[in-house]
Design a protein around this motif. Structure first.
Motif, PDB file in Angstrom:
ATOM      1  N   VAL A 142       0.866  -1.179   0.000  1.00  0.00           N
ATOM      2  CA  VAL A 142       0.000   0.000   0.000  1.00  0.00           C
ATOM      3  C   VAL A 142       0.902   1.228   0.000  1.00  0.00           C
ATOM      4  CG1 VAL A 142      -1.852  -1.181   1.245  1.00  0.00           C
ATOM      5  CG2 VAL A 142      -0.101   0.076   2.527  1.00  0.00           C
ATOM      6  N   PRO A 143       0.406   2.393  -0.393  1.00  0.00           N
ATOM      7  CA  PRO A 143       1.250   3.595  -0.360  1.00  0.00           C
ATOM      8  C   PRO A 143       1.611   3.986   1.073  1.00  0.00           C
ATOM      9  CG  PRO A 143      -0.702   3.921  -1.731  1.00  0.00           C
ATOM     10  CD  PRO A 143      -0.926   2.666  -0.962  1.00  0.00           C
ATOM     11  N   ALA A 144       2.804   4.557   1.239  1.00  0.00           N
ATOM     12  CA  ALA A 144       3.186   5.109   2.543  1.00  0.00           C
ATOM     13  C   ALA A 144       2.287   6.287   2.872  1.00  0.00           C
ATOM     14  CB  ALA A 144       4.644   5.547   2.532  1.00  0.00           C
ATOM     15  N   ALA A 145       1.883   6.377   4.130  1.00  0.00           N
ATOM     16  CA  ALA A 145       0.979   7.449   4.548  1.00  0.00           C
ATOM     17  C   ALA A 145       1.658   8.806   4.516  1.00  0.00           C
ATOM     18  CB  ALA A 145       0.443   7.157   5.950  1.00  0.00           C
ATOM     19  N   ARG A 146       2.986   8.815   4.639  1.00  0.00           N
ATOM     20  CA  ARG A 146       3.740  10.074   4.632  1.00  0.00           C
ATOM     21  C   ARG A 146       5.190   9.778   4.308  1.00  0.00           C
ATOM     22  NH1 ARG A 146       7.035  10.311   8.926  1.00  0.00           N
ATOM     23  NH2 ARG A 146       6.449   9.442  10.959  1.00  0.00           N
ATOM     24  N   PRO A 147       5.981  10.807   3.983  1.00  0.00           N
ATOM     25  CA  PRO A 147       7.406  10.581   3.719  1.00  0.00           C
ATOM     26  C   PRO A 147       8.173  10.209   4.986  1.00  0.00           C
ATOM     27  CG  PRO A 147       6.653  12.665   2.774  1.00  0.00           C
ATOM     28  CD  PRO A 147       5.574  12.193   3.701  1.00  0.00           C
ATOM     29  N   ILE A 148       9.356   9.653   4.779  1.00  0.00           N
ATOM     30  CA  ILE A 148      10.297   9.366   5.873  1.00  0.00           C
ATOM     31  C   ILE A 148      10.998  10.663   6.263  1.00  0.00           C
ATOM     32  CG2 ILE A 148      12.418   8.141   6.477  1.00  0.00           C
ATOM     33  CD1 ILE A 148      11.552   6.031   4.348  1.00  0.00           C
ATOM     34  N   THR A 149      11.136  10.903   7.559  1.00  0.00           N
ATOM     35  CA  THR A 149      11.829  12.099   8.048  1.00  0.00           C
ATOM     36  C   THR A 149      13.152  11.723   8.712  1.00  0.00           C
ATOM     37  OG1 THR A 149      10.821  12.054  10.250  1.00  0.00           O
ATOM     38  CG2 THR A 149       9.580  13.179   8.491  1.00  0.00           C
ATOM     39  N   VAL A 150      13.970  12.742   8.950  1.00  0.00           N
ATOM     40  CA  VAL A 150      15.220  12.536   9.670  1.00  0.00           C
ATOM     41  C   VAL A 150      14.936  11.985  11.064  1.00  0.00           C
ATOM     42  CG1 VAL A 150      17.276  13.674  10.600  1.00  0.00           C
ATOM     43  CG2 VAL A 150      16.378  14.351   8.362  1.00  0.00           C
ATOM     44  N   ARG A 151      13.910  12.482  11.722  1.00  0.00           N
ATOM     45  CA  ARG A 151      13.562  12.004  13.048  1.00  0.00           C
ATOM     46  C   ARG A 151      13.219  10.505  13.015  1.00  0.00           C
ATOM     47  NH1 ARG A 151      11.762  14.949  17.487  1.00  0.00           N
ATOM     48  NH2 ARG A 151      11.374  16.753  16.129  1.00  0.00           N
ATOM     49  N   ASP A 152      12.513  10.075  11.976  1.00  0.00           N
ATOM     50  CA  ASP A 152      12.190   8.654  11.849  1.00  0.00           C
ATOM     51  C   ASP A 152      13.459   7.804  11.819  1.00  0.00           C
ATOM     52  OD1 ASP A 152       9.435   9.191  11.658  1.00  0.00           O
ATOM     53  OD2 ASP A 152       9.526   9.358   9.472  1.00  0.00           O
ATOM     54  N   LEU A 153      14.454   8.260  11.084  1.00  0.00           N
ATOM     55  CA  LEU A 153      15.711   7.515  10.994  1.00  0.00           C
ATOM     56  C   LEU A 153      16.442   7.491  12.332  1.00  0.00           C
ATOM     57  CD1 LEU A 153      16.968   8.850   7.547  1.00  0.00           C
ATOM     58  CD2 LEU A 153      16.014   6.584   8.006  1.00  0.00           C
ATOM     59  N   LEU A 154      16.473   8.622  13.014  1.00  0.00           N
ATOM     60  CA  LEU A 154      17.179   8.716  14.294  1.00  0.00           C
ATOM     61  C   LEU A 154      16.551   7.852  15.371  1.00  0.00           C
ATOM     62  CD1 LEU A 154      17.867  12.553  14.296  1.00  0.00           C
ATOM     63  CD2 LEU A 154      19.642  10.792  14.431  1.00  0.00           C
ATOM     64  N   THR A 155      15.244   7.699  15.317  1.00  0.00           N
ATOM     65  CA  THR A 155      14.536   6.929  16.350  1.00  0.00           C
ATOM     66  C   THR A 155      14.231   5.496  15.910  1.00  0.00           C
ATOM     67  OG1 THR A 155      12.416   7.775  15.547  1.00  0.00           O
ATOM     68  CG2 THR A 155      13.474   8.978  17.356  1.00  0.00           C
ATOM     69  N   PHE A 156      14.723   5.080  14.739  1.00  0.00           N
ATOM     70  CA  PHE A 156      14.503   3.726  14.213  1.00  0.00           C
ATOM     71  C   PHE A 156      13.026   3.442  13.967  1.00  0.00           C
ATOM     72  CE2 PHE A 156      18.622   1.694  16.099  1.00  0.00           C
ATOM     73  CZ  PHE A 156      19.366   2.471  15.238  1.00  0.00           C
ATOM     74  N   THR A 157      12.285   4.444  13.543  1.00  0.00           N
ATOM     75  CA  THR A 157      10.863   4.261  13.283  1.00  0.00           C
ATOM     76  C   THR A 157      10.510   4.584  11.831  1.00  0.00           C
ATOM     77  OG1 THR A 157      10.372   6.512  14.042  1.00  0.00           O
ATOM     78  CG2 THR A 157      10.230   4.749  15.678  1.00  0.00           C
ATOM     79  N   PHE A 158      11.477   4.425  10.907  1.00  0.00           N
ATOM     80  CA  PHE A 158      11.192   4.820   9.530  1.00  0.00           C
ATOM     81  C   PHE A 158      10.498   3.725   8.733  1.00  0.00           C
ATOM     82  CE2 PHE A 158      15.069   2.581   8.527  1.00  0.00           C
ATOM     83  CZ  PHE A 158      15.079   2.339   7.157  1.00  0.00           C
ATOM     84  N   GLY A 159      10.312   2.547   9.346  1.00  0.00           N
ATOM     85  CA  GLY A 159       9.531   1.514   8.697  1.00  0.00           C
ATOM     86  C   GLY A 159      10.301   0.332   8.176  1.00  0.00           C
ATOM     87  N   PHE A 160      11.603   0.258   8.475  1.00  0.00           N
ATOM     88  CA  PHE A 160      12.432  -0.829   7.944  1.00  0.00           C
ATOM     89  C   PHE A 160      13.518  -1.145   8.959  1.00  0.00           C
ATOM     90  CE2 PHE A 160      15.351  -3.129   5.302  1.00  0.00           C
ATOM     91  CZ  PHE A 160      14.602  -3.658   4.258  1.00  0.00           C
TER      92      PHE A 160
END
Length: 425
Positions: A142-160
């Motif tokens: 399904v499409p991602a609900a929103r883009p990946i952010t720098v914060r997502d990467l720093l907190t290990f919550t970017f989806g992968f």
């Protein structure tokens, strides 16, 4: 008090106090380290070396103006070359906080924004598709609900990230392996690495769940693109140089390779140590093709002590400011939701059930053992652990060459931390 060595804290510690867990400057004179506690630590750690659980180790505890180091055992099983204070270790995942600090430098320079999409710098991760469920075929998305952010990467919550299942349980795991993304030392550089990663769907929606490791490697690629330098060049210029971390990098030069121990794993059948990586001919003896922001650094106990002292001092060391106080506080505060904490703590006992996670570092949210809430740091799968406790002004670093793939090394780490807190005067 008997000490191996002591740092000059002038300019970084005024002798009056330490930051408490709320960030207030608490005026008090901390005594430092206890001679009796350090004797206890020495006895306990030496027991692990004598038993053969590890060939050797280097341990450091620092508090106030006191720093104590123990170097025990040998560099190699059956060898005679002793562990020394300047022994260089494979830091493994203890690399992660350093990479996060590098990212925060770019945030402070307004070259990155914490909540901005990474699409501009990492177009390979733009317009993501997300698996319909973790066991779905790669085409079922399904499409991602929103883009990946720098914060997502720093907190290990970017989806992968790491999947808590045996290898090849799910199609996504097989695809990761076939693309060569399941190794800490791929045979291709960061550009090819991020290209291959971009061919896969995310496992979860950005911001939904905590997933280990991959975010730090993506951050390493991001730092390179934003800075126009290799990850190592940037970290050396902005962190290692200012902090005096002279032995930290992504490989060990030939003139220092004699200071690198053999790295060991454990035989799963009998628990005996088996060689995982040689020193002079091993993977860390030459510059890697891919400088891994998640687990690629080599370093020494004193170099990492400098890094953690900088974080305890809210961004400064030796009168030089490396990070702002606000950046350090962001790195070392909990950013996870209750649901994300469940996923994080399910990752395993070896990597600390602290509760929270900041930027590249675990953050203790409750007292589960002797450590104070607010303690931050991380562990490395090749046998390393490094944390700082702001409430006690305590830093502890234990470096070994035995992997965390059996009960032996985690037990050693537990005993180190138990005795480190007994060493508080």
């Amino acid at each position: 008090m008997s000490k191996v060595a002591s740092w000059d804290m002038k300019g970084t510690w005024d002798g009056k106090g330490a930051w408490d867990t709320q960030g207030r400057w608490e005026e008090h004179q901390r005594a430092g380290l206890s001679e009796a506690g350090l004797r206890r630590m020495r006895d306990v750690l030496s027991g692990h070396v004598v038993s053969g659980a590890v060939p050797g180790l280097v341990a450091l505890v620092g508090r106030g103006g006191d720093t104590h180091v123990e170097a025990m055992g040998t560099l190699h099983v059956g060898g005679t070359e002793p562990m020394r204070r300047d022994t260089i270790f494979r830091m493994a995942s203890v690399t992660k906080p350093v990479t996060a600090a590098g990212v925060m430098i770019l945030v402070e320079e307004c070259r990155l924004g914490l909540d901005e999409p990474v699409d501009e710098w990492l177009p390979e991760l733009a317009d993501r598709r997300v698996l319909a469920r973790i066991d779905a075929p790669l085409e079922d998305t399904v499409p991602a609900a929103r883009p990946i952010t720098v914060r997502d990467l720093l907190t290990f919550t970017f989806g992968f990230g790491a999947v808590l299942a045996p290898p090849d349980t799910y199609p996504i795991q097989t695809a990761i392996r076939e693309l060569g993304l399941d190794t800490t030392s791929p045979g291709f550089g960061p550009e090819e690495w991020i290209r291959r990663l971009g061919t896969l769907p995310l496992m979860h929606q950005p911001g939904a769940l905590w997933q280990y490791h991959t975010g730090s490697d993506v951050l390493g690629v991001l730092v390179g693109r934003v800075s126009g330098q290799s990850l190592e060049e940037f970290l050396r210029e902005r962190l290692f140089g200012p902090l005096g971390m002279k032995d930290t990098g992504f490989h060990v030069p030939a003139d220092r390779i004699h200071r690198l121990p053999t790295s060991y794993a454990h035989n799963p059948e009998n628990g005996e140590l088996v060689v995982w990586d040689e020193a002079a001919t091993g993977k860390y003896s030459t510059p890697p093709v891919f400088q891994a922001g998640g687990d690629g650094l080599v370093s020494t106990v004193d170099d990492y002590h400098a890094f953690y002292r900088m974080l305890l001092n809210k961004g400064t060391l030796g009168g030089e400011r490396v990070l702002s106080q606000a950046s350090v506080e962001l790195m070392t505060m909990d950013h996870l939701t209750p649901e994300q904490k469940v996923e994080k703590d399910a990752f395993g006992d070896h990597f600390g059930r602290h509760g929270g996670y900041g930027f590249g570092t675990a953050v203790r949210t409750h007292r589960r053992d002797l450590a104070s809430p607010g303690q931050f740091g991380w562990d490395g799968g090749l046998g390393t652990t490094a944390y700082a406790d702001p409430a006690e002004g305590l830093t502890g670093i234990l470096l070994t060459q035995a992997a965390m793939d059996s009960a032996h090394t985690p037990r050693l780490h537990r005993d180190f931390w138990t005795t480190a807190y007994q060493a508080i005067a």
